[in-house]
Design a protein around this motif. Structure first.
Motif, PDB file in Angstrom:
ATOM      1  N   MET A  14       3.577  11.464   6.815  1.00 23.00           N
ATOM      2  CA  MET A  14       3.642  10.512   5.876  1.00 23.00           C
ATOM      3  C   MET A  14       4.211  11.381   4.596  1.00 23.00           C
ATOM      4  N   ALA A  15       4.942  10.267   3.352  1.00 23.26           N
ATOM      5  CA  ALA A  15       5.460  10.811   2.569  1.00 23.26           C
ATOM      6  C   ALA A  15       4.886  10.457   1.275  1.00 23.26           C
ATOM      7  N   ALA A  16       4.777  10.879   0.108  1.00 21.94           N
ATOM      8  CA  ALA A  16       4.171  10.026  -1.332  1.00 21.94           C
ATOM      9  C   ALA A  16       4.564   8.531  -0.681  1.00 21.94           C
ATOM     10  N   GLU A  17       5.474   8.510  -1.149  1.00 16.71           N
ATOM     11  CA  GLU A  17       6.744   7.437  -1.120  1.00 16.71           C
ATOM     12  C   GLU A  17       6.615   6.299   0.046  1.00 16.71           C
ATOM     13  N   SER A  18       5.429   6.940   1.070  1.00 12.94           N
ATOM     14  CA  SER A  18       5.110   6.180   1.718  1.00 12.94           C
ATOM     15  C   SER A  18       4.510   4.774   1.946  1.00 12.94           C
ATOM     16  N   ARG A  19       5.535   3.343   2.358  1.00 16.09           N
ATOM     17  CA  ARG A  19       4.507   2.594   2.189  1.00 16.09           C
ATOM     18  C   ARG A  19       4.189   1.490   3.251  1.00 16.09           C
ATOM     19  N   VAL A  20       3.289   0.524   2.496  1.00 21.23           N
ATOM     20  CA  VAL A  20       2.817  -0.492   3.978  1.00 21.23           C
ATOM     21  C   VAL A  20       3.275  -1.749   2.790  1.00 21.23           C
ATOM     22  N   GLU A  21       4.154  -2.317   3.629  1.00 20.86           N
ATOM     23  CA  GLU A  21       4.072  -4.074   2.585  1.00 20.86           C
ATOM     24  C   GLU A  21       4.414  -5.063   3.446  1.00 20.86           C
ATOM     25  N   ALA A  22       4.356  -5.801   3.254  1.00 11.11           N
ATOM     26  CA  ALA A  22       3.817  -7.267   3.590  1.00 11.11           C
ATOM     27  C   ALA A  22       4.411  -8.419   2.726  1.00 11.11           C
ATOM     28  N   ILE A  23       5.666  -9.614   3.339  1.00 12.70           N
ATOM     29  CA  ILE A  23       6.563 -10.331   2.588  1.00 12.70           C
ATOM     30  C   ILE A  23       5.525 -11.988   3.417  1.00 12.70           C
ATOM     31  N   VAL A  24       4.913 -12.153   2.449  1.00 14.37           N
ATOM     32  CA  VAL A  24       4.843 -14.007   2.891  1.00 14.37           C
ATOM     33  C   VAL A  24       5.902 -15.116   2.822  1.00 14.37           C
ATOM     34  N   ASP A  25       6.447 -15.018   3.406  1.00  9.92           N
ATOM     35  CA  ASP A  25       7.668 -16.652   3.912  1.00  9.92           C
ATOM     36  C   ASP A  25       6.843 -17.756   4.131  1.00  9.92           C
ATOM     37  N   PHE A  26       6.482 -18.724   3.479  1.00 13.22           N
ATOM     38  CA  PHE A  26       6.154 -20.269   4.065  1.00 13.22           C
ATOM     39  C   PHE A  26       7.316 -21.005   4.273  1.00 13.22           C
ATOM     40  N   GLU A  27       7.574 -21.219   5.031  1.00 10.03           N
ATOM     41  CA  GLU A  27       8.875 -21.456   5.672  1.00 10.03           C
ATOM     42  C   GLU A  27       8.681 -22.707   6.110  1.00 10.03           C
ATOM     43  N   ILE A  28       9.350 -23.867   5.457  1.00 12.08           N
ATOM     44  CA  ILE A  28       9.418 -25.301   5.403  1.00 12.08           C
ATOM     45  C   ILE A  28      10.580 -25.784   6.650  1.00 12.08           C
ATOM     46  N   PRO A  29      11.610 -26.400   7.197  1.00 12.57           N
ATOM     47  CA  PRO A  29      12.777 -26.758   7.590  1.00 12.57           C
ATOM     48  C   PRO A  29      12.050 -28.728   6.879  1.00 12.57           C
TER      49      PRO A  29
ATOM     50  N   ALA B  95       1.066  -1.007  -0.247  1.00 10.47           N
ATOM     51  CA  ALA B  95       0.691  -0.194  -0.298  1.00 10.47           C
ATOM     52  C   ALA B  95       1.202   1.045  -0.069  1.00 10.47           C
ATOM     53  N   ILE B  96       0.622   2.080  -1.176  1.00 12.24           N
ATOM     54  CA  ILE B  96       1.871   3.194  -1.237  1.00 12.24           C
ATOM     55  C   ILE B  96       1.127   4.011  -1.171  1.00 12.24           C
ATOM     56  N   ALA B  97       1.125   5.476  -0.031  1.00 12.78           N
ATOM     57  CA  ALA B  97       0.954   6.497   0.204  1.00 12.78           C
ATOM     58  C   ALA B  97      -0.021   7.701  -0.745  1.00 12.78           C
ATOM     59  N   GLU B  98       0.933   7.630  -2.259  1.00  8.83           N
ATOM     60  CA  GLU B  98       0.086   8.017  -3.456  1.00  8.83           C
ATOM     61  C   GLU B  98      -0.454   8.318  -3.920  1.00  8.83           C
TER      62      GLU B  98
ATOM     63  N   TRP C 273       1.500  15.783   6.829  1.00 10.68           N
ATOM     64  CA  TRP C 273       0.726  15.885   8.586  1.00 10.68           C
ATOM     65  C   TRP C 273      -0.553  15.780   8.861  1.00 10.68           C
ATOM     66  N   GLY C 274      -1.066  15.604  10.089  1.00 11.34           N
ATOM     67  CA  GLY C 274      -2.251  15.761  10.113  1.00 11.34           C
ATOM     68  C   GLY C 274      -2.555  14.365  10.500  1.00 11.34           C
ATOM     69  N   TYR C 275      -4.060  14.041  10.945  1.00  6.42           N
ATOM     70  CA  TYR C 275      -4.483  12.753  11.453  1.00  6.42           C
ATOM     71  C   TYR C 275      -4.958  12.498   9.783  1.00  6.42           C
ATOM     72  N   ILE C 276      -4.677  10.980   9.332  1.00  3.35           N
ATOM     73  CA  ILE C 276      -4.719  10.748   8.504  1.00  3.35           C
ATOM     74  C   ILE C 276      -6.495  10.239   7.685  1.00  3.35           C
ATOM     75  N   GLY C 277      -7.152   9.628   9.171  1.00  2.00           N
ATOM     76  CA  GLY C 277      -7.891   9.078   9.491  1.00  2.00           C
ATOM     77  C   GLY C 277      -7.805   7.663   9.261  1.00  2.00           C
ATOM     78  N   ASN C 278      -9.349   6.952   9.696  1.00  2.00           N
ATOM     79  CA  ASN C 278      -9.594   5.583  10.082  1.00  2.00           C
ATOM     80  C   ASN C 278     -10.254   5.078   8.133  1.00  2.00           C
ATOM     81  N   GLN C 279      -8.474   4.699   8.221  1.00  2.00           N
ATOM     82  CA  GLN C 279      -9.070   4.305   6.467  1.00  2.00           C
ATOM     83  C   GLN C 279      -8.828   2.463   6.412  1.00  2.00           C
ATOM     84  N   LEU C 280      -9.798   1.371   5.957  1.00  2.00           N
ATOM     85  CA  LEU C 280      -9.823  -0.269   5.675  1.00  2.00           C
ATOM     86  C   LEU C 280      -9.057   0.187   3.763  1.00  2.00           C
ATOM     87  N   ILE C 281      -8.115  -0.291   3.463  1.00  2.00           N
ATOM     88  CA  ILE C 281      -7.641  -1.140   3.021  1.00  2.00           C
ATOM     89  C   ILE C 281      -7.554  -2.374   2.432  1.00  2.00           C
ATOM     90  N   ASN C 282      -8.752  -2.735   1.990  1.00  2.00           N
ATOM     91  CA  ASN C 282      -8.686  -4.104   1.263  1.00  2.00           C
ATOM     92  C   ASN C 282      -7.418  -4.500   0.279  1.00  2.00           C
TER      93      ASN C 282
END
Length: 568
Positions: A394-409, A89-92, A258-267
């Motif tokens: 936040m900056a324009a390029e701010s992001r939340v990113e998740a990498i999922v690793d299914f790790e099997i020893p 999810a990228i801010a801009e 800057w400020g209160y960006i609000g409560n938002q849901l990103i599906n």
């Protein structure tokens, strides 16, 4: 190919015999050639290697899996990791300001309120007119915005029959301390003045919502100053005269907010990871020690962020099964992601790793049933606590990113896991030399350096992959069972004793005379390997580790007896 080798061998024997015959005939010119025999008799035993191959743990994983990443830890323990980007999810892209449109009118009443013409000039003013700045969400409360770029459209239409000047001042829009201002020359006294211009010089300006703050709103201010010069016109101001001013900010892009960006849901859309490893095993169970989902989350929003799973499932035997347990984040109990420290103009990345393991979920029991697909979907919630405090950044390029690793020893115990591999083994044309073969032994030798007992069967196949025989076969083994090769000696640390090395077992098929024709067209060997943990059927069978230096050897040799009795 093997038939050609035997043919060449016979030819070499014959050539050697003839060379000796010729050499002997030259020893003495008086030698009676009529008494020299040209009959070749030879009985000899020979051994040829046919196949020699070694499988390390990494080789086996590569055979059964094409999409996972294989790596080892510092001790050499082998891991298989299926990785994918769960979401970004990228801010801009997610937080976009809509176009802003503001309008005001000067009329005949404003002219009268300004006192009319005085010394050839009338100056009308609307100071600090407040407008609502429409944010990207209803509950956003902005503190300030650094503008990256924006277009400003100014449209003016005047029916006053005078020339003059319009000054627009934006008191909350500044750059290097200077207010943003536009001056428009009204150079037409016909009563039909029209002006339309677009400006693109807003980059770097700071839009401040704090100087004239009104609680719980985002207010934007414009000061309008309109001057007319009496000497330029008819001298009459009509009751219906107006000057209509329309201001539009569009295509607003920001560098920083800057400020209160609000409560938002990103599906986040649903995603899948295909699991080759288990899909390629033919049957059996693989009970793994500590399979886990590792979710690496990177956040450069200076905003509290929560993440919860809408879907988390593994596909087992064609059915999607839910991964459940206390490790799974829900809307009522989301994961809370750390916030980076503000360091304007740069925002460092705060990262965190969240684990879903067998201790807090049913993932281990589902994995033991050999799933072939992982499905997941998430929701990212911005400001889940809805405080309303204007301390987000936040900056324009701010992001939340998740990498999922299914790790099997590769650490566990098996019950009948079986995989197959086909190797080249060309025995073609061997039947052509039947007349010279007294017998032929085909021997499969297996060296097991793995911590599991293994059962092996080799199937001999022709060029169209039809099975023509097997090692062991019903002649050598009436029960047609597997070749059982025990593991090496396993120490307390789950390591194979490297001094004792591999356990080696062989199995041989014997073909006599015309029975060699059975393998005349063999081109391949299909190896089926069944992994069986030592005491694998016991409820407390040990978990064993697979290291990158463990290997299995497969060697195929033929030994045969030649019986040549020919006149040359």
């Amino acid at each position: 190919m093997l038939g050609k080798k035997i043919k060449y061998l016979i030819q070499i024997l014959a050539a050697t015999f003839l060379m000796l015959w010729v050499t002997s005939s030259c020893v003495d010119d008086n030698f009676d050639l009529d008494k020299l025999s040209t009959h070749l008799e030879n009985e000899s035993q020979w051994n040829f290697p046919v196949v020699s191959t070694t499988f390390a743990m990494e080789d086996i994983l590569n055979l059964v899996d094409s999409s996972g990443l294989i790596y080892t830890d510092d001790e050499g323990l082998v891991y298989l990791v299926y990785s994918d980007t769960a979401y970004t999810a990228i801010a801009e892209e997610e937080i976009v300001f809509p176009d802003q449109n503001y309008d005001t009118i000067f009329n005949e009443q404003d002219y009268q309120d300004a006192g009319g013409f005085n010394n050839d000039t009338v100056k009308m003013e609307k100071a600090d007119v407040d407008y609502l700045f429409v944010a990207s969400a209803e509950n956003q409360l902005l503190d300030s915005v650094k503008v990256k770029s924006s277009l400003l459209d100014i449209d003016v239409n005047s029916s006053f029959e005078f020339e003059g000047e319009l000054t627009l001042t934006f008191p909350t829009l500044r750059k290097n301390g200077q207010l943003y201002q536009k001056v428009i020359d009204i150079n037409n006294a016909s009563g039909n003045f029209s002006y339309s211009e677009t400006f693109d010089d807003l980059d770097g300006y700071m839009l401040d919502f704090t100087k004239f703050s009104i609680p719980d709103s985002n207010v934007f201010f414009i000061t309008y100053e309109l001057e007319y010069y009496e000497s330029t016109g008819s001298g009459n101001v009509n009751a219906d005269d107006i000057c209509d001013i329309d201001v539009t900010f569009r295509n607003i892009e920001y560098d920083y907010v800057w400020g209160y960006i609000g409560n938002q849901l990103i599906n986040i859309p649903e995603n899948n990871i295909y699991i080759d490893l288990f899909n390629e095993f033919e049957y059996g169970e693989f009970q793994l020690y500590d399979p886990r989902l590792k979710i690496n989350i990177f956040n450069s929003f200076g905003i509290p962020v929560g993440v919860f799973m809408n879907t988390l499932q593994l596909k087992v035997d064609g059915t999607w099964e839910d991964v459940t347990g206390s490790d799974i984040p829900t809307e009522a109990n989301p994961w809370h992601i750390p916030i980076p420290e503000s360091n304007y103009p740069e925002i460092p990345v705060a990262d965190t790793t969240i684990m879903i393991t067998g201790q807090g979920s049913n993932i281990d029991s589902l994995v033991s049933r050999l799933p072939n697909n992982l499905k997941f979907a998430e929701t990212v919630e911005i400001n889940p606590d809805e405080t309303g405090m204007r301390n987000n950044f936040m900056a324009a390029e701010s992001r939340v990113e998740a990498i999922v690793d299914f790790e099997i020893p590769i650490w566990g115990r098996t019950s009948g896991i079986t995989y197959s591999d086909t190797i080249d083994m060309d025995l073609s044309d061997i039947g052509d030399e039947n007349d010279y073969l007294d017998y032929l032994n085909l021997k499969l030798t297996i060296g097991n350096g793995f911590p599991h007992n293994i059962g092996v069967k080799g199937y001999l196949m022709d060029s169209t992959y039809n099975i023509v025989d097997s090692i062991p076969n019903s002649n050598d083994n009436p029960n047609d069972t597997l070749i059982i090769v025990e593991s090496g000696i396993i120490g307390a640390d789950s390591l194979i004793n490297q001094e004792t090395g591999k356990t080696v077992v062989s199995s041989t098929i014997t073909y006599e005379n015309e029975s060699v024709d059975v393998i005349d067209n063999v081109k391949y060997m299909l190896l089926k390997v069944k992994f069986m943990t030592t005491d694998g059927d016991a409820p407390d069978a040990p978990y064993v580790k697979f290291y990158d230096f463990y290997e299995m050897d497969f060697d195929v040799n033929v030994d045969f007896k030649l019986d040549v009795n020919e006149n040359l």
